[in-house]
Scaffold this motif. Structure first.
Motif, PDB file in Angstrom:
ATOM      1  N   CYS A   8       0.854  -1.190   0.000  1.00 30.74           N
ATOM      2  CA  CYS A   8       0.000   0.000   0.000  1.00 30.74           C
ATOM      3  C   CYS A   8       0.885   1.234   0.000  1.00 30.74           C
ATOM      4  CB  CYS A   8      -0.882   0.024   1.249  1.00 30.74           C
ATOM      5  SG  CYS A   8      -1.998  -1.378   1.323  1.00 30.74           S
ATOM      6  N   ASN A  10       0.395   5.530   0.315  1.00 30.75           N
ATOM      7  CA  ASN A  10      -0.340   6.793   0.360  1.00 30.75           C
ATOM      8  C   ASN A  10       0.643   7.927   0.154  1.00 30.75           C
ATOM      9  OD1 ASN A  10      -2.508   5.236   1.253  1.00 30.75           O
ATOM     10  ND2 ASN A  10      -2.090   5.680   3.396  1.00 30.75           N
ATOM     11  N   VAL A  20      -2.759   5.605  -3.190  1.00 29.61           N
ATOM     12  CA  VAL A  20      -2.489   5.368  -4.605  1.00 29.61           C
ATOM     13  C   VAL A  20      -2.394   3.862  -4.875  1.00 29.61           C
ATOM     14  CG1 VAL A  20      -0.785   5.679  -6.447  1.00 29.61           C
ATOM     15  CG2 VAL A  20      -1.399   7.594  -4.983  1.00 29.61           C
ATOM     16  N   LEU A  21      -1.671   3.142  -4.041  1.00 28.75           N
ATOM     17  CA  LEU A  21      -1.612   1.682  -4.179  1.00 28.75           C
ATOM     18  C   LEU A  21      -2.397   1.075  -3.010  1.00 28.75           C
ATOM     19  CD1 LEU A  21       2.171   1.239  -5.106  1.00 28.75           C
ATOM     20  CD2 LEU A  21       0.210   1.481  -6.640  1.00 28.75           C
ATOM     21  N   ASN A  22      -3.358   0.216  -3.325  1.00 30.72           N
ATOM     22  CA  ASN A  22      -4.242  -0.352  -2.311  1.00 30.72           C
ATOM     23  C   ASN A  22      -4.101  -1.860  -2.236  1.00 30.72           C
ATOM     24  OD1 ASN A  22      -5.418   2.256  -1.922  1.00 30.72           O
ATOM     25  ND2 ASN A  22      -6.596   1.949  -3.801  1.00 30.72           N
ATOM     26  N   SER A  42      -2.747   6.259 -12.551  1.00 27.29           N
ATOM     27  CA  SER A  42      -3.253   5.079 -11.832  1.00 27.29           C
ATOM     28  C   SER A  42      -2.251   4.486 -10.845  1.00 27.29           C
ATOM     29  CB  SER A  42      -3.674   3.994 -12.833  1.00 27.29           C
ATOM     30  OG  SER A  42      -2.590   3.654 -13.677  1.00 27.29           O
ATOM     31  N   GLY A  43      -0.990   4.921 -10.881  1.00 26.78           N
ATOM     32  CA  GLY A  43      -0.046   4.443  -9.874  1.00 26.78           C
ATOM     33  C   GLY A  43       1.086   3.589 -10.401  1.00 26.78           C
ATOM     34  N   GLU A 216      -7.609   1.000  -9.831  1.00 24.87           N
ATOM     35  CA  GLU A 216      -8.025   1.213  -8.441  1.00 24.87           C
ATOM     36  C   GLU A 216      -6.913   0.824  -7.466  1.00 24.87           C
ATOM     37  OE1 GLU A 216     -11.348   2.216  -7.755  1.00 24.87           O
ATOM     38  OE2 GLU A 216     -11.540   2.450  -9.926  1.00 24.87           O
ATOM     39  N   GLY A 217      -5.656   1.055  -7.854  1.00 20.40           N
ATOM     40  CA  GLY A 217      -4.559   0.785  -6.937  1.00 20.40           C
ATOM     41  C   GLY A 217      -4.212  -0.677  -6.763  1.00 20.40           C
ATOM     42  N   CYS A 218      -4.759  -1.533  -7.628  1.00 23.05           N
ATOM     43  CA  CYS A 218      -4.407  -2.963  -7.580  1.00 23.05           C
ATOM     44  C   CYS A 218      -3.995  -3.449  -8.962  1.00 23.05           C
ATOM     45  CB  CYS A 218      -5.602  -3.810  -7.122  1.00 23.05           C
ATOM     46  SG  CYS A 218      -6.189  -3.364  -5.501  1.00 23.05           S
TER      47      CYS A 218
END
Ligand code: ATP
Ligand code: ATP
Ligand code: MG
Ligand code: MG
Lengths: 226, 226
Positions: A8, A10, A20-22, A42-43, A216-218
């Motif tokens: 993850c 932030n 940003v990364l989930n 998107s990260g 969506e960070g994945c």
């Protein structure tokens, strides 16, 4: 060679957290050629900076060759990074007061090599990206695509085990882009170099062994029409 | 609106002349949408810098709205450039210590506008490129594609008559790239903005009214399969 567990990240601006990364999970075997696609913002570069040990995740684990990377001290990390990883940055980050040849040779300064050997290796790599006659140019005396190729040569000069390339053909015409991809593929097949490459060009993604999409960070796997 | 006559440009390194443009002739009517393609290092950005009055040719004439541009004084040129031309640079050239909103507003500082009006116009333009929520970010806090869009917004904020865009979608994913091209096309059709755009992406070149190829330092027309 690469294992990311629940990464993850932030960013914090004025104490507000922007995730940003989930929870990115990723496992890459040695010798793979992986493409990463996804929308602007998107990260993808954020993930690359973590893979390249240039940034710390907010939480999660990163195992590089089975070493828990972020449990190391900064100087041990720097040595690991220099030996193992080659990085092509989205905005090149060439040093403006050095020539193309000097820029390419930078990663080799940390190794016990003579200046002549460094020059020789750097020249060889510039030749591979078609820029040997531009070896004494400074970055401002090069076109956008020439600067990008100097950045690529610099990433490859130390014969890295893992190449991280953030949009490495973004500034290149179709023909030069194909040549660079063939170079990466041949290093992958003959020297076993693992490649993780961000791209937004379909023709480039099609040449990767497997393609993952950042959403969506994945990361999720993309259907590959081969 | 644009007329180039026999434009030649040499770069000089250590007194050695490197010819890059070898007699470029170009005539563009107001309201056209012209694409320029060509190999990496072929001279496209060099030509753009001359069109944008940022660099002088070694010889040849440039008529912008029938004014012989290079016969002017530097300060008159600056005023002409600011009123007439919007430029999207291949490497963005955003000011790192300013926010996205401030970067976009820069071209308006030369006009007699109140700070509130400048803020309002800049915000409107950031909205057009989908970045209104990032208005207070600095360039290092933006992704590559977001930085490119700030550069695009800055080029458009002054409602230029002539837009010069050097690979404006190079860092953008397919969907965002289409949105930016639609924005350019609508400004071209509804506001009569003339566009000269460098690209190495076929999908972008296909949307231009006419496509020219830079080869051996000269521009020649490309067969357009419409
Ligand atoms: N230093 C930072 N501080 C705050 N937010 C940041 C920072 N760097 C990046 N971001 C934000 O994180 C998100 C992801 O950025 P990132 O650069 O990883 O995107 P990307 O997928 O590489 O995009 P692109 O394709 O446009 O290069 C973006 O929304 C960006 O605005
Ligand atoms: N300041 C400079 N001094 C010397 N040579 C230069 C300078 N700037 C550019 N060049 C050379 O001029 C040639 C054309 O450069 P230019 O940037 O116009 O190419 P380009 O068509 O835009 O390429 P790309 O598609 O890679 O951006 C290149 O060979 C480059 O090395
Ligand atoms: Mg990026
Ligand atoms: Mg260029």
């Amino acid at each position: 060679i690469v294992k990311l567990e629940n990464i993850c990240k932030n960013y914090y601006l004025n104490d507000v957290a922007f995730p940003v990364l989930n929870g990115v999970n990723l496992q890459i075997e040695t010798g793979e050629f992986v493409g990463i696609v996804g929308e602007s913002g998107s990260g993808k570069s954020t993930l690359m900076n973590i893979l390249g040990v240039l940034d710390h995740p907010t939480s999660g684990k990163y195992y590089l060759n089975e070493c828990d990377v972020f449990s190391y001290e900064e100087d041990e990390l720097a040595a690991l990074r220099n030996r193992t990883i080659g990085f092509v940055f989205q905005s090149f980050f060439l040093l403006p007061r050095m020539t193309a040849l000097q820029n390419v040779g930078l990663p080799l300064l940390y190794r016990n090599l003579s200046p002549e050997k460094i020059k020789e290796q750097s020249f060889k790599m510039l030749k591979k990206v078609g820029l040997e006659e531009f070896h004494d140019r400074k970055p401002t005396q090069l076109s956008g695509g020439q600067q990008q190729r100097v950045a690529i040569a610099r990433a490859l000069v130390g014969e890295p085990h893992l190449l991280l390339a953030d949009e490495p053909t973004g500034a290149l015409d179709r023909r030069t882009s194909d040549e660079i991809m063939s170079l990466f593929l041949s290093l992958n097949r003959h020297d076993g170099m693992t490649v993780v490459l961000i791209t937004h060009e379909e023709k480039v993604a099609e040449r990767c062994g497997r393609v993952l999409r950042m959403e969506e960070g994945c990361l999720c796997q993309v259907e590959q029409i081969k």
